[in-house]
Design a protein around this motif. Structure first.
Motif, PDB file in Angstrom:
ATOM      1  N   ARG A 592      29.637  83.505 -10.801  1.00 38.03           N
ATOM      2  CA  ARG A 592      29.727  84.272 -12.042  1.00 38.03           C
ATOM      3  C   ARG A 592      31.165  84.302 -12.565  1.00 38.03           C
ATOM      4  NH1 ARG A 592      25.966  87.635  -8.850  1.00 38.03           N
ATOM      5  NH2 ARG A 592      23.900  87.429  -9.797  1.00 38.03           N
ATOM      6  N   LEU A 593      32.107  84.529 -11.687  1.00 35.24           N
ATOM      7  CA  LEU A 593      33.510  84.573 -12.108  1.00 35.24           C
ATOM      8  C   LEU A 593      33.959  83.228 -12.661  1.00 35.24           C
ATOM      9  CD1 LEU A 593      35.040  86.687  -9.189  1.00 35.24           C
ATOM     10  CD2 LEU A 593      34.759  87.402 -11.576  1.00 35.24           C
ATOM     11  N   ALA A 594      33.531  82.146 -12.036  1.00 32.45           N
ATOM     12  CA  ALA A 594      33.896  80.810 -12.519  1.00 32.45           C
ATOM     13  C   ALA A 594      33.261  80.525 -13.876  1.00 32.45           C
ATOM     14  CB  ALA A 594      33.483  79.757 -11.490  1.00 32.45           C
ATOM     15  N   LEU A 595      31.997  80.887 -14.044  1.00 34.08           N
ATOM     16  CA  LEU A 595      31.325  80.681 -15.329  1.00 34.08           C
ATOM     17  C   LEU A 595      32.016  81.474 -16.439  1.00 34.08           C
ATOM     18  CD1 LEU A 595      27.609  80.809 -14.123  1.00 34.08           C
ATOM     19  CD2 LEU A 595      28.733  78.840 -15.190  1.00 34.08           C
ATOM     20  N   ILE A 596      32.389  82.696 -16.141  1.00 31.68           N
ATOM     21  CA  ILE A 596      33.072  83.523 -17.133  1.00 31.68           C
ATOM     22  C   ILE A 596      34.413  82.897 -17.517  1.00 31.68           C
ATOM     23  CG2 ILE A 596      34.303  85.719 -17.422  1.00 31.68           C
ATOM     24  CD1 ILE A 596      31.959  87.067 -15.974  1.00 31.68           C
ATOM     25  N   GLU A 597      35.144  82.392 -16.529  1.00 29.34           N
ATOM     26  CA  GLU A 597      36.453  81.791 -16.829  1.00 29.34           C
ATOM     27  C   GLU A 597      36.275  80.562 -17.720  1.00 29.34           C
ATOM     28  OE1 GLU A 597      40.539  82.629 -16.267  1.00 29.34           O
ATOM     29  OE2 GLU A 597      38.687  83.704 -15.752  1.00 29.34           O
ATOM     30  N   TYR A 598      35.223  79.782 -17.471  1.00 30.04           N
ATOM     31  CA  TYR A 598      34.974  78.621 -18.329  1.00 30.04           C
ATOM     32  C   TYR A 598      34.596  79.042 -19.745  1.00 30.04           C
ATOM     33  CZ  TYR A 598      32.686  74.648 -20.484  1.00 30.04           C
ATOM     34  OH  TYR A 598      32.328  73.670 -21.375  1.00 30.04           O
ATOM     35  N   MET A 599      33.766  80.067 -19.869  1.00 31.04           N
ATOM     36  CA  MET A 599      33.326  80.485 -21.207  1.00 31.04           C
ATOM     37  C   MET A 599      34.476  81.014 -22.057  1.00 31.04           C
ATOM     38  SD  MET A 599      29.448  82.001 -20.794  1.00 31.04           S
ATOM     39  CE  MET A 599      29.419  82.543 -19.098  1.00 31.04           C
ATOM     40  N   LYS A 600      35.571  81.408 -21.423  1.00 28.68           N
ATOM     41  CA  LYS A 600      36.747  81.807 -22.188  1.00 28.68           C
ATOM     42  C   LYS A 600      37.328  80.620 -22.964  1.00 28.68           C
ATOM     43  CE  LYS A 600      38.130  85.359 -18.813  1.00 28.68           C
ATOM     44  NZ  LYS A 600      39.155  85.750 -17.800  1.00 28.68           N
ATOM     45  N   THR A 601      37.065  79.406 -22.521  1.00 31.53           N
ATOM     46  CA  THR A 601      37.636  78.219 -23.163  1.00 31.53           C
ATOM     47  C   THR A 601      36.823  77.743 -24.358  1.00 31.53           C
ATOM     48  OG1 THR A 601      36.449  76.527 -21.866  1.00 31.53           O
ATOM     49  CG2 THR A 601      38.427  77.513 -20.873  1.00 31.53           C
ATOM     50  N   LEU A 602      35.615  78.284 -24.543  1.00 27.94           N
ATOM     51  CA  LEU A 602      34.734  77.767 -25.595  1.00 27.94           C
ATOM     52  C   LEU A 602      35.114  78.318 -26.970  1.00 27.94           C
ATOM     53  CD1 LEU A 602      31.297  77.985 -23.741  1.00 27.94           C
ATOM     54  CD2 LEU A 602      32.838  76.030 -23.952  1.00 27.94           C
TER      55      LEU A 602
END
Length: 602
Positions: A592-602
């Motif tokens: 979940r933490l990794a997915l959230i960090e990636y979604m910050k880049t979108l």
């Protein structure tokens, strides 16, 4: 796919850096859009409030009325921060760009419109000769433009044009103007929203009562009457419209049908179909002329970059998980029915990272980057079904006869009417469109009804709270009793770990007389806030089967406590359930933490 071509045609594209320079975190989305405006418009008015089709400006009000709002608030004199208090009380940001109105004693055409500053939800109209009118109208920004941080926080911060507003309290705005003689304030009896930050603007079944071609069949009239209400909803981001083939959360209209997006800008009489005769036709002509260009502008909007630090290593891990992690792999033991695709986030929400966008075995064409077209069936997505159930078969067929449903296209291979009609939908199950995720970090709260305050709780359903309230902007020291809006300060109110706005959990307890936000044993159960009381269940039956009953059966909220409690989100209320996305329960916290960090880049 005309919506893709349109977006590329009007936008100047560039490749922005969004973290580490690798094929996971780069995106081809970016650039700038320049526009020239020949006039301003307002709701139910178009661009000319003086014409009969606009009912001579019935939906506008004078600057004299506006300048008296402080009296309704209970102030003994006009506060020196009047413009800021308007912005806070009604939930609409102030832009650094001029949006003028004349202060008391000023003449608009002797002061270049005035030296006051309107919030984005309002605009001063021009007269047909181009002079300032001294008339104010409501704009689409009331629902469609929110606020994140302030301009000094970085590029794109401050007013979020097209980001969807989770701040506005439109019913409070209308009720405040009612004693000042604003005719449109009569709509306050229809309660456009019960909870701050949501709105009932998508109640299309009301508009479809007025056909433009042919009469409604008795079965359609009865079906509309017992369709119920869509209740309050969260406004989706306009900046994603160029990346989805259909409009609205249930995909009820095709994306290249511009009339319905700008329905509220139609001059007033144009809303009433053929019943308004030549005046309706004049209002509809305005929409025919202006709707396509308005839609093109919306298609070209883009989301702002995330303003806070990003961990590139963690984001890269999240990018791989986002595009490839199969949540229905046998080892995950997912109990939710499997959707289409590879079982990843990308299978519903679209592909973004160039590694996958440019891989023909993953995505058919790079032009489909960020495209999300999957309407997820209700038994998979599991979110509150009120919106889908309200737009029943009668709403779909009546909509095809309404001006905004393009009745002349009905039955053709270019049918622009409601897309959930059986002859168009076929055997596709009803459900909700998985949205594109550009700028997802800036669009909290989440789900179509705004019931989940952050991305973490979208990904971890067990952490969701039944009753919660976003934190408010602190008032000025000498104005402790004013009604402030939700806090949008990045340092004070934004949760960068969970990706959303900070909030307080609210207990089910008595909060004063006639307080409909939290009413023990009516819309919440003391000590067991996850259980919906029988009284609420009975009201749900009524609200689901009688049009506008949800709107009118709501007591006035005028005390300060009641106004503050309009900020409370009660997931037991009709249309506000926070269930769904349960398939994310199989994720681990590190994922979940990794997915959230990636979604910050979108």
């Amino acid at each position: 796919m005309s919506f893709i071509r349109t977006w590329v045609a009007v936008a100047t594209l560039a490749v922005p850096g969004v973290g580490a320079a690798n094929d996971l975190l780069k995106s081809s989305r970016g650039g700038s859009v320049q526009w020239d405006f020949c006039g301003v418009g307002a709701l139910f008015t178009g661009t000319d409030y003086t014409v009969p089709a606009a009912a001579f400006g019935i939906a506008t009000f004078s600057t004299a009325q506006y300048n008296e709002l402080w009296r309704v608030w209970g102030f003994p004199f006009r506060p020196d921060n009047f413009d800021t208090l308007v912005s806070q009380r009604y939930g609409s940001g102030l832009s650094p760009k001029r949006n003028p109105y004349p202060l008391p004693g000023q003449f608009p055409n002797l002061s270049n419109g005035g030296s006051g500053q309107l919030p984005e939800m309002l605009t001063q109209l021009r007269n047909p000769d181009g002079s300032w009118s001294g008339r104010i109208g409501v704009t689409c920004h009331a629902c469609h433009s929110g606020m994140v941080g302030k301009p000094s926080d970085g590029p794109g911060m401050g007013v979020q044009v097209g980001g969807g507003s989770s701040l506005a309290d439109l019913d409070l705005f209308l009720s405040d103007l009612l004693p000042l003689g604003y005719p449109a304030s009569l709509a306050t009896f229809l309660n456009l929203n019960r909870t701050r930050g949501t709105n009932n603007a998508s109640d299309i079944n009301l508009a479809f009562l007025f056909p433009d071609e042919k009469l409604l069949r008795p079965s359609e009239v009865i079906g509309l009457i017992n369709s119920g209400s869509t209740a309050g909803m969260d406004t989706p981001a306009w900046w994603n419209m160029g990346h989805r083939p259909v409009k609205f959360v249930d995909g009820v209209f095709p994306m290249d049908a511009p009339r319905v997006d700008m329905v509220f800008y139609t001059p007033f009489i144009g809303l009433f179909g053929s019943a308004g005769g030549p005046l309706s036709e004049a209002g509809q002509d305005w929409m025919r002329e202006n709707g396509p260009s308005l839609n093109t502008w919306v298609d070209a909007l883009k989301s702002p970059p995330y303003p806070l630090p990003i961990n590139p290593t963690l984001a890269e891990q999240g990018a791989v998980l986002f595009h490839t992690l199969d949540m229905w792999a046998p080892s995950r033991n997912n109990t939710v029915p499997r959707p289409q695709g590879n079982g990843s986030c990308a299978s519903c929400h679209g592909a973004y990272a160039p590694r996958y966008v440019n891989d023909p075995s993953f995505l058919a064409s790079p032009t489909l980057e960020g495209m999300a077209s999957y309407i997820v069936p209700l038994d998979i997505i599991g979110t509150d079904p009120v919106r889908v159930n309200t737009n029943n078969a009668a709403v779909q067929s009546a909509g095809a006869k309404n001006f905004f449903g393009y009745p002349t296209t009905a039955g053709t291979d270019q049918d622009c009417g409601p897309q959930n009609q059986p002859h168009i939908r076929g055997n596709r199950p009803l459900g909700y469109l998985a949205p594109p995720l550009y700028g997802v970090w800036a669009t909290a709260p989440y789900f179509h009804n705004g019931s989940v305050p952050n991305v973490w709780e979208v990904l971890k359903p067990s952490d969701r709270k039944p009753i919660w309230r976003r934190v408010s902007t602190p008032p000025r020291w000498d104005q402790p009793l004013v009604v402030m809006g939700f806090d949008t300060d990045l340092q004070r109110a934004f949760d960068s770990t969970k990706l959303g706005w900070k909030y307080d959990t609210i207990a089910c307890k008595w909060r004063g007389p006639l307080n409909p936000a939290v009413s023990p044993y009516i819309n919440c159960q003391p000590g067991d806030e996850f259980t919906t009381p029988l009284a609420q269940e009975l009201m749900n039956v009524l609200f689901s089967n009688l049009i506008v009953s949800w709107n009118i059966l709501f007591p006035p909220t005028r005390t300060r406590q009641q106004l503050e409690d309009r900020k409370i989100y009660n997931t037991n209320a009709f249309g506000q359930d926070n269930g769904g996305h349960e398939f994310n329960s199989v994720l681990t916290d590190p994922e979940r933490l990794a997915l959230i960090e990636y979604m910050k880049t979108l």
